[in-house]
Enzyme design. Structure first.
Site, mmCIF file in Angstrom:
data_model
loop_
_atom_site.group_PDB
_atom_site.id
_atom_site.type_symbol
_atom_site.label_atom_id
_atom_site.label_comp_id
_atom_site.label_asym_id
_atom_site.label_seq_id
_atom_site.Cartn_x
_atom_site.Cartn_y
_atom_site.Cartn_z
ATOM 1 C CG ASP A 116 -1.733 1.229 1.413
ATOM 2 O OD1 ASP A 116 -2.457 1.676 0.502
ATOM 3 O OD2 ASP A 116 -1.602 1.647 2.244
ATOM 4 C CG ASP A 124 -1.775 7.808 0.371
ATOM 5 O OD1 ASP A 124 -1.637 9.001 0.410
ATOM 6 O OD2 ASP A 124 -1.631 6.967 -0.903
ATOM 7 C CG ASP A 151 -2.386 2.008 6.136
ATOM 8 O OD1 ASP A 151 -2.645 1.647 5.118
ATOM 9 O OD2 ASP A 151 -2.675 3.337 6.498
#
Length: 223
Positions: A9, A11, A170
Site C-alpha cells: 500500500d 499512503d 496499514d
C-alpha cells in the site's frame, strides 16, 4: 523465502501523505465555500480513494449533491496536483525495507487507491519509483481495495500466484483485499485505517516497519 513478490500500500504504509492531503482539502474547501476540516479529520477520512475523501470532507448533516461533489473533486485534483509530495514524509524503515526486498530478488509493486495521476508523480518526487516493477492505482482496474482485483492484477503482471505474493498495508482495506485475493498479508501499526487501530488478529503479522516485515517474511510458514 516462500514469497516471489511483494505488494505495498502507499499512503500510510510507505509514505505519510496526510499533510499534503490536508492542505489540498483545505484549499478545496476554501474554494467551494465549505466548512474547514482539521488534519485529524482528514486523517480519519483517508482509505477508500479520492472521491470518498472529498465526499467525507463535504458531508456534515447531509451528503453533498452530485453537482457539489463533482465541483469539489475537480477542485481537489487541481490543488493536490500542486501540493502532492510537498510535505510527504517517508516512514522510518521503509527505505531499508525496500532495499532488503530488492536485494532478495523479489518482484515489487505498489497497490493503492490513489488515482494514477497522483501515484506515479508522488513516487518519482520521493525518489522511490525505481524500486517497483508494477504500480496499480485506484483507477487502474474497475475496482479499488478492499476488492481483491487490484492485488490480483498486480499478481498477473508479476506472473506470480497470489499465495506467493505478500501484501503489506496499514488498513482493513488492505487486509480484506489480500484475504479475498488469496495473499498473505502483513500490517504496519502507524498508518491511517480510517482513524481506527489495525487489529493484529486480522493479519498474518503486525510488523513495526517494512524492514521488520522483511525479517518476518523470512520465517513465514504456510498453514
Amino acid at each position: 523465502m516462500h514469497f516471489q513478490s511483494v505488494t505495498f500500500d502507499l499512503d500510510g504504509t510507505l509514505l505519510d501523505t496526510i499533510a499534503d492531503l490536508a492542505e489540498a482539502c483545505r484549499l478545496m474547501l476554501d474554494e467551494v465555500g465549505a466548512p474547514q476540516r482539521t488534519q485529524a479529520e482528514v486523517h480519519s477520512f483517508v482509505g477508500k480513494g479520492m472521491a470518498v475523501l472529498v465526499e467525507r470532507c463535504l458531508t456534515h448533516d447531509k451528503a453533498p449533491t452530485a453537482e457539489a461533489l463533482h465541483a469539489a473533486i475537480e477542485s481537489f485534483k487541481r490543488h493536490y496536483t500542486e501540493v502532492n509530495g510537498r510535505f510527504t514524509q517517508v516512514y522510518p524503515g521503509v527505505i531499508e525495507g525496500l532495499q532488503a526486498w530488492k536485494a532478495g530478488g523479489l518482484k515489487m509493486g505498489v497497490v493503492t487507491n490513489k488515482p494514477g495521476m497522483f501515484t506515479e508523480a508522488l513516487l518519482e518526487r520521493m525518489g522511490m519509483a525505481d524500486y517497483f516493477d508494477v504500480v496499480v492505482s485506484g483507477d487502474t482496474t474497475a475496482h479499488k481495495k478492499p476488492h481483491p482485483e487490484p492485488i490480483l492484477h498486480a499478481c498477473r503482471l508479476f506472473g506470480v500466484r497470489p499465495d506467493r505474493n505478500l501484501h503489506i498495508g496499514d488498513s482493513e482495506n488492505d487486509i480484506h483485499a489480500a484475504r479475498a485475493a488469496g495473499c498473505p498479508t502483513y500490517c504496519v501499526p502507524y498508518g491511517y485505517n480510517e482513524g481506527k487501530p489495525v487489529d493484529s488478529a486480522d493479519c498474518d503479522a503486525l510488523v513495526s516497519d517494512l524492514f521488520a516485515a522483511h525479517r518476518q517474511a523470512l520465517t513465514f510458514k504456510t498453514s
